[in-house]
Design an enzyme around this catalytic site. Structure first.
Site, PDB file in Angstrom:
ATOM      1  N   THR A  74      16.517 -53.674   4.031  1.00  0.00           N
ATOM      2  CA  THR A  74      15.916 -53.610   2.696  1.00  0.00           C
ATOM      3  C   THR A  74      14.528 -54.222   2.693  1.00  0.00           C
ATOM      4  O   THR A  74      13.566 -53.637   2.171  1.00  0.00           O
ATOM      5  CB  THR A  74      16.816 -54.324   1.668  1.00  0.00           C
ATOM      6  OG1 THR A  74      18.066 -53.636   1.574  1.00  0.00           O
ATOM      7  CG2 THR A  74      16.164 -54.345   0.293  1.00  0.00           C
ATOM      8  N   SER A  75      14.405 -55.399   3.279  1.00  0.00           N
ATOM      9  CA  SER A  75      13.113 -56.094   3.272  1.00  0.00           C
ATOM     10  C   SER A  75      12.078 -55.386   4.133  1.00  0.00           C
ATOM     11  O   SER A  75      10.867 -55.537   3.913  1.00  0.00           O
ATOM     12  CB  SER A  75      13.277 -57.540   3.750  1.00  0.00           C
ATOM     13  OG  SER A  75      13.699 -57.576   5.098  1.00  0.00           O
ATOM     14  N   GLY A  90      21.528 -52.909   4.562  1.00  0.00           N
ATOM     15  CA  GLY A  90      21.558 -54.294   4.996  1.00  0.00           C
ATOM     16  C   GLY A  90      20.370 -55.068   4.448  1.00  0.00           C
ATOM     17  O   GLY A  90      19.407 -54.490   3.938  1.00  0.00           O
ATOM     18  N   CYS A  91      20.439 -56.386   4.564  1.00  0.00           N
ATOM     19  CA  CYS A  91      19.379 -57.233   4.009  1.00  0.00           C
ATOM     20  C   CYS A  91      18.080 -57.107   4.799  1.00  0.00           C
ATOM     21  O   CYS A  91      17.005 -56.927   4.205  1.00  0.00           O
ATOM     22  CB  CYS A  91      19.840 -58.686   3.954  1.00  0.00           C
ATOM     23  SG  CYS A  91      20.604 -59.297   5.483  1.00  0.00           S
ATOM     24  N   TYR A  92      18.149 -57.166   6.123  1.00  0.00           N
ATOM     25  CA  TYR A  92      16.942 -56.970   6.920  1.00  0.00           C
ATOM     26  C   TYR A  92      16.329 -55.582   6.684  1.00  0.00           C
ATOM     27  O   TYR A  92      15.107 -55.466   6.492  1.00  0.00           O
ATOM     28  CB  TYR A  92      17.232 -57.152   8.407  1.00  0.00           C
ATOM     29  CG  TYR A  92      17.385 -58.573   8.879  1.00  0.00           C
ATOM     30  CD1 TYR A  92      16.383 -59.511   8.663  1.00  0.00           C
ATOM     31  CD2 TYR A  92      18.521 -58.984   9.564  1.00  0.00           C
ATOM     32  CE1 TYR A  92      16.515 -60.823   9.112  1.00  0.00           C
ATOM     33  CE2 TYR A  92      18.660 -60.293  10.021  1.00  0.00           C
ATOM     34  CZ  TYR A  92      17.657 -61.208   9.791  1.00  0.00           C
ATOM     35  OH  TYR A  92      17.791 -62.494  10.236  1.00  0.00           O
TER      36      TYR A  92
END
Length: 374
Positions: free
Chosen positions: A181-182, A177-179
């Site tokens: 990954t960051s 997911g994007c969260y």
């Protein structure tokens, strides 16, 4: 390194991540897009949904049920379908394409399909359906049982920089997911190096509205999003256990993080502000050195000079991730700021990066887009 043409199918091409895949893959020198599905827009051309693609020679949209896999030469399938639907679709897809990684529920009828296609396909899933390794955890957080537990056992969590060798040999990759990954990119190396306290991590993250997908929702209406910011999924966002799963691997022990996402009035982007407590004798400069050394040769990750922090606009439209480290005013603590474009490095760009690894291509192939600013 292969010079073959990789024939790609995109399931769910009318959503944001599907459209982003079309944008990226249309410029990839080794890829031909041969199948595009969008159940509600079946029979239409993609340019009727996204006029910006009118100059491309693309197949017409069709429903997933209309795809005759036996008559299609396809090497990789990107699944950009809603959470909760992908497991059954991928199980059926691998079943129909003669794949050996079949759920026990359908394996007895697999022989009906083996002769239909010459080789099994690679599958890259952009939903959350194969990210959580424990199927009971999946059921707890997504509200229904896992529909393909055998496939879950072989799915590889596809954070490229941390799992290259597994991805290289994988048949099914679950893009993070994007969260996550960051958050995982800056934290995993520090946990592995035993430089931060596993039990004292706070992740305060912000996302643009595209992170919620393209389907109409009250919470993403213009008047709900513009001129303000709000927290959501407080203490119960589904990306929490995904972050904890991967950070626990890095730490070598189970951990729980404080994670709160926020929706901000912008289209794209993730910015995570992460608060950590350092182990005795470790300085913020040590954290910076570890991240700088660990990511020095990575094509898409850049650690800024110590004391500098990135902004989401610095990665817009690119597959880049920027990380900054600052010493907190409180002794023994540091603040890490990490940013990505949620639709690129947080979704479709990372999917293309994983495809490149799976097919033996240079990892940056087709991903040379520099950030757009302003």
């Amino acid at each position: 390194m292969t010079t073959q043409t990789i024939r790609a199918a995109i399931l769910g091409a009318s959503g944001y991540t599907g459209a982003e895949l079309v944008r990226l893959l249309s410029q990839h020198p080794n890829v031909e897009i041969v199948v595009l599905t969008a159940d509600r827009r079946a029979g239409e051309k993609l340019e009727t949904v996204f006029p910006q693609f009118g100059s491309l020679d693309l197949p017409d949209l069709m429903s997933i049920e209309q795809v005759e896999w036996a008559g299609v030469e396809v090497d990789v399938v990107f699944c950009c379908l809603p959470h909760g639907t992908t497991q059954d679709v991928i199980r059926g897809l691998m079943h129909k394409t003669g794949h050996t990684l079949i759920d026990e529920l359908v394996i007895e009828t697999r022989q009906d399909y083996v002769a239909e296609i010459s080789k099994p396909v690679k599958v890259i899933d952009l939903s959350a359906d194969f990210r959580l390794e424990n199927v009971d955890t999946y059921a707890e957080w997504y509200g229904h049982e896992h529909l393909a537990p055998s496939l879950q056992k072989v799915a590889v969590y596809g954070l490229t920089e941390l799992a290259r060798e597994q991805i290289r040999a994988a048949d099914l990759v679950a893009c993070p997911g994007c969260y996550p990954t960051s958050s995982i990119l800056p934290l995993a190396p520090l946990l592995a190096a035993r430089q931060i306290e596993p039990g004292d991590i706070v992740i305060d993250a912000k996302s643009g509205a595209t992170g919620a997908g393209r389907s109409p929702k009250e919470g993403t209406l213009f008047t709900e999003v513009s001129t303000g910011i709000h927290a959501y999924g407080v203490a119960n966002h589904r990306h929490g256990p995904e972050i904890e799963q991967e950070l626990s691997k890095a730490a070598g022990e189970d951990l729980v993080v404080a994670f709160t996402p926020h929706l901000v009035p912008m289209n794209r982007g993730i910015l995570a502000t992460i608060y950590v407590k350092m182990m005795d004798g470790v300085t913020a400069e040590d954290l910076h050195d570890t991240l700088s050394a660990g990511y020095e040769s990575e094509p898409f990750i850049r650690v800024l000079p110590f004391g500098q922090v990135p902004a989401s606009r610095h990665v817009l439209g690119s597959n880049h991730a920027l990380i900054g480290v600052v010493a907190d005013r409180r002794s023994g603590r540091a603040i890490i700021v990490s940013t990505i474009d949620n639709l690129v490095k947080g979704a479709s760009g990372q999917a293309v990066q994983n495809m490149n690894v799976m097919f033996g291509l240079a990892e940056s192939t087709g991903l040379g887009q520099q950030p757009m600013f302003p």
